[in-house]
Write a protein that holds these residues in place. Structure first.
Motif, short mmCIF file in Angstrom:
data_model
loop_
_atom_site.label_atom_id
_atom_site.label_comp_id
_atom_site.label_asym_id
_atom_site.label_seq_id
_atom_site.Cartn_x
_atom_site.Cartn_y
_atom_site.Cartn_z
N ALA A 50 24.58 37.62 -11.71
CA ALA A 50 25.37 37.18 -12.87
C ALA A 50 25.40 38.31 -13.88
N ALA A 51 26.53 39.02 -13.93
CA ALA A 51 26.62 40.21 -14.77
C ALA A 51 26.50 39.90 -16.26
N ASN A 52 26.77 38.67 -16.64
CA ASN A 52 26.70 38.31 -18.05
C ASN A 52 25.31 37.89 -18.49
N ARG A 53 24.35 37.90 -17.56
CA ARG A 53 22.98 37.49 -17.89
C ARG A 53 22.03 38.68 -17.84
N TYR A 54 21.02 38.66 -18.68
CA TYR A 54 20.00 39.69 -18.61
C TYR A 54 19.22 39.57 -17.30
N PRO A 55 18.67 40.68 -16.82
CA PRO A 55 17.83 40.59 -15.62
C PRO A 55 16.52 39.88 -15.93
N GLU A 56 15.76 39.56 -14.91
CA GLU A 56 14.44 38.96 -15.10
C GLU A 56 13.60 39.88 -15.97
N ILE A 57 13.15 39.40 -17.09
CA ILE A 57 12.37 40.27 -17.96
C ILE A 57 11.01 40.60 -17.34
N GLY A 58 10.50 39.68 -16.54
CA GLY A 58 9.22 39.94 -15.87
C GLY A 58 9.36 40.59 -14.51
N GLN A 59 10.60 40.72 -14.03
CA GLN A 59 10.89 41.37 -12.73
C GLN A 59 10.05 40.75 -11.60
N HIS A 60 9.87 39.43 -11.68
CA HIS A 60 8.94 38.75 -10.79
C HIS A 60 9.33 38.84 -9.32
N SER A 61 10.62 38.73 -9.02
CA SER A 61 11.04 38.66 -7.61
C SER A 61 10.68 39.93 -6.85
N LEU A 62 11.04 41.10 -7.42
CA LEU A 62 10.74 42.35 -6.73
C LEU A 62 9.25 42.63 -6.73
N LYS A 63 8.57 42.34 -7.82
CA LYS A 63 7.12 42.55 -7.86
C LYS A 63 6.41 41.72 -6.80
N GLN A 64 6.84 40.47 -6.63
CA GLN A 64 6.22 39.61 -5.63
C GLN A 64 6.50 40.13 -4.23
N ALA A 65 7.72 40.59 -3.99
CA ALA A 65 8.07 41.13 -2.68
C ALA A 65 7.22 42.36 -2.36
N LEU A 72 -1.17 43.13 -2.28
CA LEU A 72 -1.66 43.17 -3.64
C LEU A 72 -1.18 41.93 -4.37
N GLU A 73 -1.44 41.85 -5.66
CA GLU A 73 -0.92 40.80 -6.50
C GLU A 73 0.19 41.39 -7.38
N PRO A 74 1.14 40.57 -7.81
CA PRO A 74 2.20 41.10 -8.69
C PRO A 74 1.66 41.79 -9.94
N LEU A 79 7.16 48.24 -12.54
CA LEU A 79 8.42 48.82 -12.08
C LEU A 79 9.02 49.72 -13.15
N GLY A 80 9.75 50.73 -12.69
CA GLY A 80 10.37 51.64 -13.64
C GLY A 80 11.74 52.09 -13.19
N ASN A 81 12.46 52.70 -14.11
CA ASN A 81 13.77 53.27 -13.84
C ASN A 81 13.54 54.57 -13.09
N GLY A 82 13.29 54.44 -11.79
CA GLY A 82 12.79 55.55 -10.98
C GLY A 82 11.30 55.70 -11.22
N SER A 83 10.59 56.34 -10.29
CA SER A 83 9.16 56.57 -10.53
C SER A 83 8.96 57.52 -11.70
N SER A 84 10.02 58.25 -12.08
CA SER A 84 9.92 59.15 -13.23
C SER A 84 9.56 58.40 -14.50
N GLU A 85 10.21 57.25 -14.73
CA GLU A 85 9.89 56.48 -15.93
C GLU A 85 8.46 55.99 -15.90
N VAL A 86 7.99 55.60 -14.73
CA VAL A 86 6.62 55.12 -14.60
C VAL A 86 5.63 56.26 -14.90
N LEU A 87 5.90 57.44 -14.35
CA LEU A 87 5.00 58.58 -14.56
C LEU A 87 4.97 58.98 -16.04
N ALA A 88 6.13 58.98 -16.68
CA ALA A 88 6.18 59.30 -18.11
C ALA A 88 5.40 58.27 -18.91
#
Length: 353
Positions: A50-65, A72-74, A79-88
């Motif tokens: 749904a393009a008019n809705r914000y994404p999951e703020i907790g990003q639960h679906s991908l974290k659980q997958a 591991l546990e969620p 998660l980051g905008n590329g691993s670059s954001e995570v490393l920064a």
């Protein structure tokens, strides 16, 4: 008159020529699009967003997958905008004024920038003449300088070499600070520090969907580690840092990751074929690689890069960097792309131009 934050004037922007090469071997991307079945699954997921809705703020679906696949546990995943954001973000969490961050050199050019943006002091440990990193030097430097963080790029970019698992564990076990292992190219190496997560609370492993999974356009990366560390990293990331389309695409790719195995094996086979063929050319040194690229050294690197570019073959020229003098980084492409590279390189080095 306004004043820019002190120190920013000394930073160099990350820059790569944005050229649509007919044979694009300069950015370490997957040579082909994701497998057709994965593309179909991604298209289906994207159609349902749904393009008019914000994404999951907790990003639960991908974290659980991811958690299910990594056992591991969620709460162990960010998660980051590329691993670059995570490393920064990791540098911001453990860095700060006067705090020191140990990193290899030569390595990913953004590490020193992440450190400086976190007001930290980058401490480099130089690779040896063959571009291998001595684990004892890394640990000794970190202990002596009371480092706040150690960054390891394994396999290393742009040199391609990988540290043995026991060498990584030696550093993690002896360090008195967190150690982040950047495994952007881990799928091509056949090894990972992920199994050590249950043993060491100071270990963080960062990975990306941009390389082996062919989702560079989506910009999705993640880090796995102790839940307290992961929670701290999450605090410095902006809300909704990943859009819903990227989250959906990454989850589809992860849930069908078995579809990528033949392509990864094919890239490794092409890497070895390309390395053998390049070594047969005059005055070319090819360094060992556990990635989807090769680092080569030749006395005519700059001229060779220009010759290839004139024929529509793009490679990454590092020859002007003192620590990488005479070196070019060549992404492993398709069989046809690699053949085009070899044909042009052979003509140049044999003086047939």
């Amino acid at each position: 008159m306004w004043q820019i934050r002190p120190g920013l004037d000394t930073l160099k922007s990350y820059h790569v020529p944005d050229i649509a090469w007919p044979v694009k071997l300069d950015a370490n991307e997957r040579a082909e699009a994701p497998p057709p079945a994965v593309q179909a699954a991604i298209a289906e997921r994207l159609a349902a967003v749904a393009a008019n809705r914000y994404p999951e703020i907790g990003q639960h679906s991908l974290k659980q997958a991811l958690a299910n696949g990594l056992r591991l546990e969620p709460e162990n995943i960010v998660l980051g905008n590329g691993s670059s954001e995570v490393l920064a973000a990791i540098c911001r969490v453990f860095g700060g004024p006067g705090r020191k961050i140990v990193q290899p050199s030569p390595s990913f050019s953004m590490y020193p920038i992440y450190c400086k943006l976190a007001d930290s002091v980058p401490l480099t440990v130089e690779l040896d003449a063959g571009f291998a990193l001595a684990p004892e030097k890394v640990l000794a430097t970190a202990l002596k300088e009371q480092a706040a963080l150690i960054i390891l790029c394994n396999p290393n970019n742009p040199t391609g070499g990988a540290m043995a698992p026991e060498a990584v564990e030696y550093i993690v076990a002896g360090a008195r600070c967190p150690v982040v292992v950047d495994e952007a190219y881990g799928e091509f190496s056949g090894q990972s520090a992920l199994p050590l997560l249950g043993k060491y609370r100071n270990l963080i492993v960062a990975r990306t969907f941009s390389k082996a999974y062919g989702l560079a356009a989506a910009r999705v990366g993640y880090a796995a580690g102790d839940r307290e560390i992961i929670a701290a990293i999450g605090k410095v990331l902006l809300p909704y840092n990943l859009n819903a389309f990227s989250l959906a695409a990454a989850q589809a790719a992860w849930e069908m990751r078995g579809e990528f195995a033949p392509g990864i094996a094919g890239t490794v086979a092409e890497r070895e074929r390309l390395a053998i063929a390049l070594r047969e050319l005059p005055a070319v040194e090819v360094f060992p690689s556990a990635t989807n690229f090769l680092l080569v050294r030749t006395g005519r690197a700059k001229a060779l890069a220009e010759y290839l570019a004139a024929r529509g073959v793009g490679v990454r020229d590092f020859s002007a960097a003192p620590s990488l003098a005479g070196c070019l980084r060549i992404t492993v492409g398709t069989g046809a792309e690699n053949d085009a590279l070899l044909a042009a390189t052979g003509k140049f080095l044999h003086g047939e131009v």
